[in-house]
Design a protein around this motif. Structure first.
Motif, PDB file in Angstrom:
ATOM      1  N   LEU A 283       0.676  -1.186  -0.123  1.00 36.74           N
ATOM      2  CA  LEU A 283       0.013   0.076   0.056  1.00 36.74           C
ATOM      3  C   LEU A 283       0.978   1.253   0.077  1.00 36.74           C
ATOM      4  O   LEU A 283       0.438   2.278  -0.381  1.00 36.74           O
ATOM      5  N   ILE A 284       2.065   1.159   0.561  1.00 39.45           N
ATOM      6  CA  ILE A 284       2.912   2.209   0.589  1.00 39.45           C
ATOM      7  C   ILE A 284       3.449   2.858  -0.633  1.00 39.45           C
ATOM      8  O   ILE A 284       3.530   3.885  -1.213  1.00 39.45           O
ATOM      9  N   SER A 285       3.749   1.471  -1.487  1.00 35.59           N
ATOM     10  CA  SER A 285       4.169   1.539  -2.933  1.00 35.59           C
ATOM     11  C   SER A 285       3.201   2.345  -3.670  1.00 35.59           C
ATOM     12  O   SER A 285       3.640   2.830  -4.753  1.00 35.59           O
ATOM     13  N   LEU A 286       2.105   1.887  -3.631  1.00 30.02           N
ATOM     14  CA  LEU A 286       0.944   2.510  -4.306  1.00 30.02           C
ATOM     15  C   LEU A 286       0.134   3.787  -3.939  1.00 30.02           C
ATOM     16  O   LEU A 286       0.015   4.529  -4.947  1.00 30.02           O
ATOM     17  N   PHE A 287       0.200   3.997  -2.647  1.00 30.01           N
ATOM     18  CA  PHE A 287      -0.529   5.225  -2.268  1.00 30.01           C
ATOM     19  C   PHE A 287       0.286   6.102  -1.285  1.00 30.01           C
ATOM     20  O   PHE A 287      -0.097   7.136  -1.062  1.00 30.01           O
ATOM     21  N   GLY A 288       1.245   5.652  -0.881  1.00 24.30           N
ATOM     22  CA  GLY A 288       2.173   6.413   0.156  1.00 24.30           C
ATOM     23  C   GLY A 288       1.920   6.270   1.419  1.00 24.30           C
ATOM     24  O   GLY A 288       0.712   5.558   1.944  1.00 24.30           O
ATOM     25  N   ALA A 289       2.702   6.399   2.484  1.00 23.98           N
ATOM     26  CA  ALA A 289       2.593   6.123   3.977  1.00 23.98           C
ATOM     27  C   ALA A 289       1.553   6.735   4.405  1.00 23.98           C
ATOM     28  O   ALA A 289       0.824   6.224   5.460  1.00 23.98           O
ATOM     29  N   PRO A 290       1.440   8.116   4.366  1.00 22.47           N
ATOM     30  CA  PRO A 290       0.291   8.840   4.694  1.00 22.47           C
ATOM     31  C   PRO A 290      -1.118   8.076   4.742  1.00 22.47           C
ATOM     32  O   PRO A 290      -1.846   8.125   5.681  1.00 22.47           O
ATOM     33  N   THR A 291      -1.315   7.842   3.550  1.00 20.96           N
ATOM     34  CA  THR A 291      -2.787   7.519   3.264  1.00 20.96           C
ATOM     35  C   THR A 291      -2.954   5.662   4.118  1.00 20.96           C
ATOM     36  O   THR A 291      -3.971   5.471   4.631  1.00 20.96           O
ATOM     37  N   VAL A 292      -1.705   5.035   4.299  1.00 23.60           N
ATOM     38  CA  VAL A 292      -1.697   3.766   4.980  1.00 23.60           C
ATOM     39  C   VAL A 292      -2.141   4.280   6.456  1.00 23.60           C
ATOM     40  O   VAL A 292      -2.635   3.335   7.307  1.00 23.60           O
TER      41      VAL A 292
ATOM     42  N   VAL B  48      15.839  -0.039   8.072  1.00 15.16           N
ATOM     43  CA  VAL B  48      17.156   0.425   7.656  1.00 15.16           C
ATOM     44  C   VAL B  48      17.886  -0.502   6.812  1.00 15.16           C
ATOM     45  O   VAL B  48      18.757  -0.148   5.818  1.00 15.16           O
ATOM     46  N   ILE B  49      17.603  -1.793   6.838  1.00 11.86           N
ATOM     47  CA  ILE B  49      18.211  -3.001   6.207  1.00 11.86           C
ATOM     48  C   ILE B  49      17.622  -2.738   4.802  1.00 11.86           C
ATOM     49  O   ILE B  49      18.491  -2.749   3.624  1.00 11.86           O
ATOM     50  N   ALA B  50      16.499  -2.543   4.575  1.00  8.50           N
ATOM     51  CA  ALA B  50      15.776  -2.444   3.364  1.00  8.50           C
ATOM     52  C   ALA B  50      16.313  -0.979   2.612  1.00  8.50           C
ATOM     53  O   ALA B  50      16.551  -1.059   1.456  1.00  8.50           O
ATOM     54  N   VAL B  51      16.427   0.095   3.500  1.00  9.55           N
ATOM     55  CA  VAL B  51      16.907   1.183   2.762  1.00  9.55           C
ATOM     56  C   VAL B  51      18.420   1.247   2.312  1.00  9.55           C
ATOM     57  O   VAL B  51      18.709   1.580   1.223  1.00  9.55           O
ATOM     58  N   THR B  52      19.433   0.793   3.127  1.00 12.66           N
ATOM     59  CA  THR B  52      20.586   0.719   2.755  1.00 12.66           C
ATOM     60  C   THR B  52      21.254  -0.474   2.083  1.00 12.66           C
ATOM     61  O   THR B  52      22.305  -0.260   1.173  1.00 12.66           O
ATOM     62  N   LEU B  53      20.587  -1.590   2.122  1.00 13.03           N
ATOM     63  CA  LEU B  53      21.409  -2.837   1.578  1.00 13.03           C
ATOM     64  C   LEU B  53      20.527  -3.459   0.491  1.00 13.03           C
ATOM     65  O   LEU B  53      20.910  -4.253  -0.333  1.00 13.03           O
ATOM     66  N   GLU B  54      18.936  -3.004   0.446  1.00 13.22           N
ATOM     67  CA  GLU B  54      18.155  -3.847  -0.419  1.00 13.22           C
ATOM     68  C   GLU B  54      17.541  -2.859  -1.439  1.00 13.22           C
ATOM     69  O   GLU B  54      16.564  -2.966  -1.901  1.00 13.22           O
ATOM     70  N   GLY B  55      18.287  -1.921  -1.751  1.00  8.64           N
ATOM     71  CA  GLY B  55      17.788  -0.631  -2.717  1.00  8.64           C
ATOM     72  C   GLY B  55      16.590   0.153  -2.236  1.00  8.64           C
ATOM     73  O   GLY B  55      16.090   0.777  -2.998  1.00  8.64           O
ATOM     74  N   GLY B  56      16.407   0.407  -0.917  1.00 11.74           N
ATOM     75  CA  GLY B  56      15.062   1.067  -0.444  1.00 11.74           C
ATOM     76  C   GLY B  56      14.013   0.706  -0.506  1.00 11.74           C
ATOM     77  O   GLY B  56      12.922   1.586  -0.903  1.00 11.74           O
ATOM     78  N   SER B  57      13.742  -0.679  -0.695  1.00  9.19           N
ATOM     79  CA  SER B  57      12.178  -1.161  -1.162  1.00  9.19           C
ATOM     80  C   SER B  57      11.386  -1.410   0.204  1.00  9.19           C
ATOM     81  O   SER B  57      11.983  -2.049   1.079  1.00  9.19           O
ATOM     82  N   SER B  58      10.249  -0.620   0.213  1.00  8.27           N
ATOM     83  CA  SER B  58       9.353  -0.712   1.283  1.00  8.27           C
ATOM     84  C   SER B  58       8.933  -2.310   1.148  1.00  8.27           C
ATOM     85  O   SER B  58       8.402  -2.720   2.268  1.00  8.27           O
ATOM     86  N   LEU B  59       8.628  -2.862   0.042  1.00  7.74           N
ATOM     87  CA  LEU B  59       8.222  -4.363  -0.122  1.00  7.74           C
ATOM     88  C   LEU B  59       9.196  -5.266   0.660  1.00  7.74           C
ATOM     89  O   LEU B  59       8.797  -6.011   1.429  1.00  7.74           O
ATOM     90  N   VAL B  60      10.487  -5.034   0.809  1.00  8.75           N
ATOM     91  CA  VAL B  60      11.473  -5.707   1.270  1.00  8.75           C
ATOM     92  C   VAL B  60      11.079  -5.549   3.150  1.00  8.75           C
ATOM     93  O   VAL B  60      11.522  -6.629   3.843  1.00  8.75           O
ATOM     94  N   ALA B  61      11.109  -4.211   3.293  1.00 11.83           N
ATOM     95  CA  ALA B  61      11.004  -4.150   4.710  1.00 11.83           C
ATOM     96  C   ALA B  61       9.694  -4.947   5.285  1.00 11.83           C
ATOM     97  O   ALA B  61       9.691  -5.408   6.219  1.00 11.83           O
ATOM     98  N   GLY B  62       8.613  -4.942   4.544  1.00  5.64           N
ATOM     99  CA  GLY B  62       7.408  -5.402   4.764  1.00  5.64           C
ATOM    100  C   GLY B  62       7.488  -7.023   4.861  1.00  5.64           C
ATOM    101  O   GLY B  62       7.059  -7.627   5.557  1.00  5.64           O
TER     102      GLY B  62
END
Length: 427
Positions: free
Chosen positions: A175-184, A253-267
């Protein structure tokens, strides 16, 4: 609150906690609000990183919520016991929803900064410890004091929570990737409102009770410290919570620094933990038909003390996912048994306030974990933090073992309500 009878079952078969109408309401409300909370578990730190780009600021913002849990959990313990579990849960859901909605509103108005985020998160956290304690305290009133039945009820409640942990982070990342964190975050606010509606309409009112005497928070703390199991396990839970919250803080932090900044990886990383935790909780519900809750509690906690030492081994992403699954499994197997043994060891008239203080102490460790993990990771890297988490879980396992040794059976004061003050000489 009077104890409600569980639904009848055929002779020779254990009663089913899933068929209890009040428990089903609690499960529905918990699943609804926790699903929204897990969406925020990804969107809140992600929004902070978007605003500031600082892992230290992210840790500070999230720690503000945990700091409020500690402060209001300790100093609000007395009014938690006086107000009662049902009203505490209603107030918690009714207030936290608008507070969560305030964050995206401020963001869209370009008024959201780190300081404002900290203030709002502190206000949200003020209701968390009393809410959690009320959930635990209300269960014996619903299903009774039988250890096996209460353990399975705890497992059912934890299953609802773990299902949300499993589904929420991945859904939140999508949902963050589609609509942004504020909407979530707005979705999370709606989930609190839905939970409050369920509880207000369907959770039965408790009958009138005798006035609860006003007690200082130190009285609840003394109660916890006076028993070897309660004091040792409270320390173990605090150290374990410190490790877990530090771990959760590191995943974005791992998702941002090591995995290209993907919110899907963090989730996805949070979902790996959630899947293991849900599986472990479901197993605990079945295992507690045959295995004592104390045995399951120790097995899970000692296992966590061993598994966390794989963290500093520079695991690739698939290895980290597997570790989170195993850690979640052990956490799920032990959580409901730990809650069951602990709640039955506390006198029934002291449970709301004692459990509120115990929750505050545990999440005090979480506050420290959030603050230190982001700061240390930013200045020294992730590996030193991983070593710290492994040591914390090992120390927690030692405390669980120490608390269990020589404390078989319920504490004398937990077997029956506390004696009336008039039976003792006040001098």
């Amino acid at each position: 609150m009077t104890t409600e009878t569980t639904p009848t079952t055929p002779a020779g078969s254990p009663p089913s906690v899933w068929r209890h109408p009040t428990l089903r309401v609690l499960l529905a409300a918990e699943t609804t609000s926790m699903l929204g909370t897990q969406l925020s578990a990804v969107s809140m730190p992600w929004l902070v990183l978007q605003l500031t780009g600082s892992a230290a600021d992210m840790g500070l913002v999230m720690a503000a919520q945990l700091a409020a849990i500690t402060v209001f959990g300790f100093f609000g313990a007395s009014w938690t016991g006086r107000i009662g579990p049902r009203r505490i849960m209603l107030i918690g859901d009714a207030v936290r929803g608008p507070l969560v909605a305030l964050l995206p509103v401020l963001y869209y108005l370009h008024c959201l900064n780190t300081a404002t985020f900290v203030v709002v998160m502190f206000a949200i956290g003020a209701f968390y410890a009393p809410y959690l304690a009320s959930q635990q305290a209300i269960l014996p009133s619903v299903v009774g004091e039988d250890e096996q039945l209460l353990g399975r009820a705890n497992a059912a409640l934890h299953s609802a929570t773990r299902l949300s942990v499993l589904l929420g982070p991945t859904l939140g990342g999508l949902l963050i990737s589609l609509f942004g964190a504020p909407t979530v975050l707005l979705v999370d606010a709606v989930s609190f409102a839905a939970s409050a509606l369920l509880l207000s309409r369907l959770l039965p009112h408790s009958p009138p009770q005798a006035p609860v005497p006003r007690r200082s928070p130190t009285a609840a703390l003394r109660l916890l410290l006076s028993d070897r199991l309660l004091s040792s396990w409270s320390g173990g839970l605090a150290l374990g919570e410190m490790a877990w919250q530090a771990m959760f803080a590191l995943l974005p932090v791992i998702a941002v620094t090591l995995e290209g900044g993907s919110s899907l990886v963090a989730g996805g990383l949070l979902t790996a933990f959630g899947g293991g935790a849900l599986t472990g909780t479901l197993l605990a519900g079945r295992l507690m038909r045959r295995v004592p809750p104390r045995t399951l509690a120790l097995t899970g906690r000692v296992g966590l003390g061993v598994v966390f030492f794989a963290l500093p081994l520079h695991l690739p992403l698939p290895g980290l996912v597997c570790l989170l699954v195993v850690a979640g499994l052990l956490n799920g197997v032990s959580n409901a048994p730990v809650a069951t043994v602990r709640v039955l060891r506390i006198p029934s008239d002291r449970r709301p306030e004692a459990l509120t203080v115990a929750t505050a102490l545990a999440l005090l460790g979480g506050t420290v974990g959030w603050v230190l993990s982001g700061t240390v990771a930013q200045h020294a890297g992730i590996t030193p933090v991983f070593w710290g988490l492994a040591i914390l879980q090992a120390l927690a396992a030692v405390l669980f073992v120490v608390g269990a040794l020589g404390t078989q059976g319920a504490a004398p004061s937990a077997a029956a309500p506390a004696p009336a003050p008039s039976t003792k000489d006040p001098r």
